[in-house]
Every structure is written in structure tokens, then in C-alpha cells.
Design a protein around this motif. Structure first.
Motif, PDB file in Angstrom:
ATOM      1  N   ALA A   1       7.732   3.239  -0.356  1.00  0.00           N
ATOM      2  CA  ALA A   1       8.939   2.918   0.403  1.00  0.00           C
ATOM      3  C   ALA A   1       8.991   3.716   1.699  1.00  0.00           C
ATOM      4  O   ALA A   1       9.343   3.190   2.767  1.00  0.00           O
ATOM      5  N   ASN A   2       8.624   4.967   1.629  1.00  0.00           N
ATOM      6  CA  ASN A   2       8.634   5.804   2.831  1.00  0.00           C
ATOM      7  C   ASN A   2       7.588   5.347   3.842  1.00  0.00           C
ATOM      8  O   ASN A   2       7.830   5.327   5.052  1.00  0.00           O
ATOM      9  N   ASP A   3       6.401   4.966   3.339  1.00  0.00           N
ATOM     10  CA  ASP A   3       5.341   4.490   4.229  1.00  0.00           C
ATOM     11  C   ASP A   3       5.755   3.223   4.957  1.00  0.00           C
ATOM     12  O   ASP A   3       5.348   2.979   6.093  1.00  0.00           O
ATOM     13  N   LEU A   4       6.555   2.383   4.278  1.00  0.00           N
ATOM     14  CA  LEU A   4       7.009   1.135   4.880  1.00  0.00           C
ATOM     15  C   LEU A   4       8.320   1.303   5.646  1.00  0.00           C
ATOM     16  O   LEU A   4       8.901   0.318   6.106  1.00  0.00           O
TER      17      LEU A   4
ATOM     18  N   ALA B   1       4.723 -13.016  -1.829  1.00  0.00           N
ATOM     19  CA  ALA B   1       5.773 -12.180  -2.415  1.00  0.00           C
ATOM     20  C   ALA B   1       5.691 -10.738  -1.932  1.00  0.00           C
ATOM     21  O   ALA B   1       6.695 -10.005  -1.959  1.00  0.00           O
ATOM     22  N   LEU B   2       4.514 -10.314  -1.477  1.00  0.00           N
ATOM     23  CA  LEU B   2       4.400  -8.962  -0.928  1.00  0.00           C
ATOM     24  C   LEU B   2       5.292  -8.773   0.293  1.00  0.00           C
ATOM     25  O   LEU B   2       5.678  -7.652   0.624  1.00  0.00           O
ATOM     26  N   GLY B   3       5.616  -9.879   0.962  1.00  0.00           N
ATOM     27  CA  GLY B   3       6.495  -9.787   2.119  1.00  0.00           C
ATOM     28  C   GLY B   3       7.867  -9.252   1.777  1.00  0.00           C
ATOM     29  O   GLY B   3       8.563  -8.727   2.668  1.00  0.00           O
ATOM     30  N   TRP B   4       8.262  -9.355   0.523  1.00  0.00           N
ATOM     31  CA  TRP B   4       9.585  -8.858   0.122  1.00  0.00           C
ATOM     32  C   TRP B   4       9.686  -7.350   0.291  1.00  0.00           C
ATOM     33  O   TRP B   4      10.782  -6.809   0.449  1.00  0.00           O
ATOM     34  N   LEU B   5       8.540  -6.668   0.244  1.00  0.00           N
ATOM     35  CA  LEU B   5       8.567  -5.223   0.444  1.00  0.00           C
ATOM     36  C   LEU B   5       9.110  -4.859   1.826  1.00  0.00           C
ATOM     37  O   LEU B   5       9.626  -3.759   2.027  1.00  0.00           O
ATOM     38  N   LEU B   6       8.984  -5.797   2.761  1.00  0.00           N
ATOM     39  CA  LEU B   6       9.504  -5.563   4.112  1.00  0.00           C
ATOM     40  C   LEU B   6      10.876  -6.183   4.320  1.00  0.00           C
ATOM     41  O   LEU B   6      11.414  -6.130   5.424  1.00  0.00           O
ATOM     42  N   GLY B   7      11.431  -6.779   3.265  1.00  0.00           N
ATOM     43  CA  GLY B   7      12.768  -7.335   3.370  1.00  0.00           C
ATOM     44  C   GLY B   7      12.821  -8.820   3.039  1.00  0.00           C
ATOM     45  O   GLY B   7      11.794  -9.502   3.018  1.00  0.00           O
ATOM     46  N   PRO B   8      14.016  -9.338   2.772  1.00  0.00           N
ATOM     47  CA  PRO B   8      14.165 -10.735   2.378  1.00  0.00           C
ATOM     48  C   PRO B   8      13.753 -11.728   3.463  1.00  0.00           C
ATOM     49  O   PRO B   8      13.212 -12.791   3.170  1.00  0.00           O
ATOM     50  N   TRP B   9      14.020 -11.379   4.722  1.00  0.00           N
ATOM     51  CA  TRP B   9      13.668 -12.304   5.794  1.00  0.00           C
ATOM     52  C   TRP B   9      12.158 -12.415   5.944  1.00  0.00           C
ATOM     53  O   TRP B   9      11.632 -13.503   6.230  1.00  0.00           O
TER      54      TRP B   9
END
Length: 230
Positions: A105-108, A191-199
Motif C-alpha cells: 500500500a505504501n509503495d502504491l 482486477a489488479l487495477g483495483w489496487l490503484l482505485g475503483p476508477w
């Protein structure tokens, strides 16, 4: 019960993004396997070639090529079985290690709690688990097909074409499971895109869906497969 308050950071955009991903995953699977009659998908076109392959297999004198092809199909499923197994293991190890999740989470540059990142990783793992199961079943069905091919009598035997039909349908079913596994891998990446947010999840899902639709219904490979000798 303590989990629900900690998930308050997952707002309605997250719910919409997840719903969109699941709906498109199911809808594309249905569209590929049940396309309009005037617009068959690549998967459906290849199913006809698989049936034609088994009909020619009956009368072919040298069957080494057929054995090589069915072996290569099984090796392809083995590759993805190994790949998804490694990805699942890595994901489960990450979920079981909250400290690593916080580092992710911190890295992202995310302001999310570890449990939120955990839920997002589990969402990816669900697609990978589905892919893993589909690839295993595909590998097994290709093996069944190989057995039926090996048990096929000579073309003079009245059973030969019936056995060829059975082998063809097993081959088609194995390919269907293989394609379902591939779609699950595609959507796991989305689904990995969710790590950067819903949009971001919505964007990666739409891009993935567009790529799959184009490859099945509007690709150059489909145009080549469609070419038939009159």
C-alpha cells in the motif's frame, strides 16, 4: 464484526467497479460461447476445425502429427496450470502477511488499510483460482481425447466415425475450459487495477473486455480462420 468498519473506505465506486468486472467477465464468456449466428466467435470457428480434424484423423495413415498436436495442447495447459499455481501461492502468501500488504500500500501511495488491500488481492485470487481449475479440467479432457484417439479403429470399422465424433466433442470441451481459464487470467490482470482505485479498475476492466471482444469478433486471426475454400 470488526472487519466491516475497517472496510468503510470501500465506497460505492468500488462496488460499481467490482460489479462491472464480474458482469463483463460473465457477459463476455456468454457472448463468446453463444455468439450470433451471423457473427461466430473465433472459439466457435475453431470448434468446427477441431471436429474436422477428428474426421480426417480417421482416414489418415500416419497419425504421428495428431499425437504431437494433442501433446502440445496438453503442454499448453500444463504451462498455465504451473503459472496460475505460482501466482496463487504468491497471492496467498501476501494475504497472510499483513506487514507486506502495508508495504504494498505504501509503495502504491495508497491511504488504505492492510485489510482493504487484502480484499483487493483476494479479488484477484478468485479469478486466478477459477483459471487454475479450468486449466486442470482442460488438461484432463485433452487426456481423455488422446485416449479416444488411441482407441479409434480403422476407417473401415463402422465405429470409427462415432469414436471420432466423441473425441472431437471432448476436444471442443477441453478447448472451451482452456479459453475460460484464459479469460480468467485476463480479468485477474484487470482486477489488479483495483489496487490503484475503483476508477482504475473500471478502466482496466473495459480495456480487457474490449481486447477480448476484438480478438474474438474483429481480429485479423478471425478473418484468416473465416477463409474457406469454395
Amino acid at each position: 464484526m470488526e472487519l466491516l468498519p475497517r472496510l468503510n473506505i470501500l465506497d460505492w465506486p468500488d462496488a460499481i467497479a467490482v460489479a462491472l468486472t464480474v458482469v463483463l467477465f460473465l457477459a463476455i464468456g456468454w457472448a463468446v460461447e453463444h455468439p450470433p449466428k451471423n457473427r461466430p466467435s473465433v472459439s466457435l470457428l475453431m470448434a468446427d476445425y477441431r471436429r474436422e480434424w477428428m474426421r480426417h484423423f480417421v482416414t489418415r495413415q500416419q497419425k504421428i502429427l495428431d499425437g504431437t498436436v494433442i501433446t502440445s495442447l496438453r503442454q499448453a495447459t500444463q504451462f498455465f496450470i504451473s503459472g496460475t499455481m505460482l501466482a496463487l501461492g504468491a497471492g496467498l502468501a501476501l494475504v497472510g502477511n499483513p506487514e507486506q500488504l502495508i508495504l504494498v500500500a505504501n509503495d502504491l501511495n495508497l491511504q488504505a488499510q492492510a485489510v482493504v488491500v487484502e480484499v483487493k488481492v483476494i479479488f484477484v485470487l478468485l479469478f486466478l483460482a477459477n483459471a487454475f481449475l479450468k486449466f486442470i479440467w482442460s488438461h484432463r479432457l485433452f487426456g481423455y481425447c488422446a485416449v479416444l484417439m488411441g482407441s479409434m479403429p480403422n476407417s473401415e470399422d463402422p465405429v470409427a466415425y462415432h469414436r471420432a465424433g466423441q473425441a472431437a466433442e471432448l476436444n471442443v470441451t477441453a478447448a472451451r475450459s482452456y479459453n475460460r481459464g484464459l479469460r480468467s487470467v485476463y480479468f485477474a490482470l484487470a482486477a489488479l487495477g483495483w489496487l490503484l482505485g475503483p476508477w482504475t479498475l473500471m478502466l482496466t476492466t473495459l480495456l480487457t473486455a474490449g481486447a477480448l471482444i476484438r480478438r474474438e469478433f474483429a481480429s485479423e486471426s478471425r478473418a484468416i480462420v473465416m477463409q474457406r475454400v469454395e
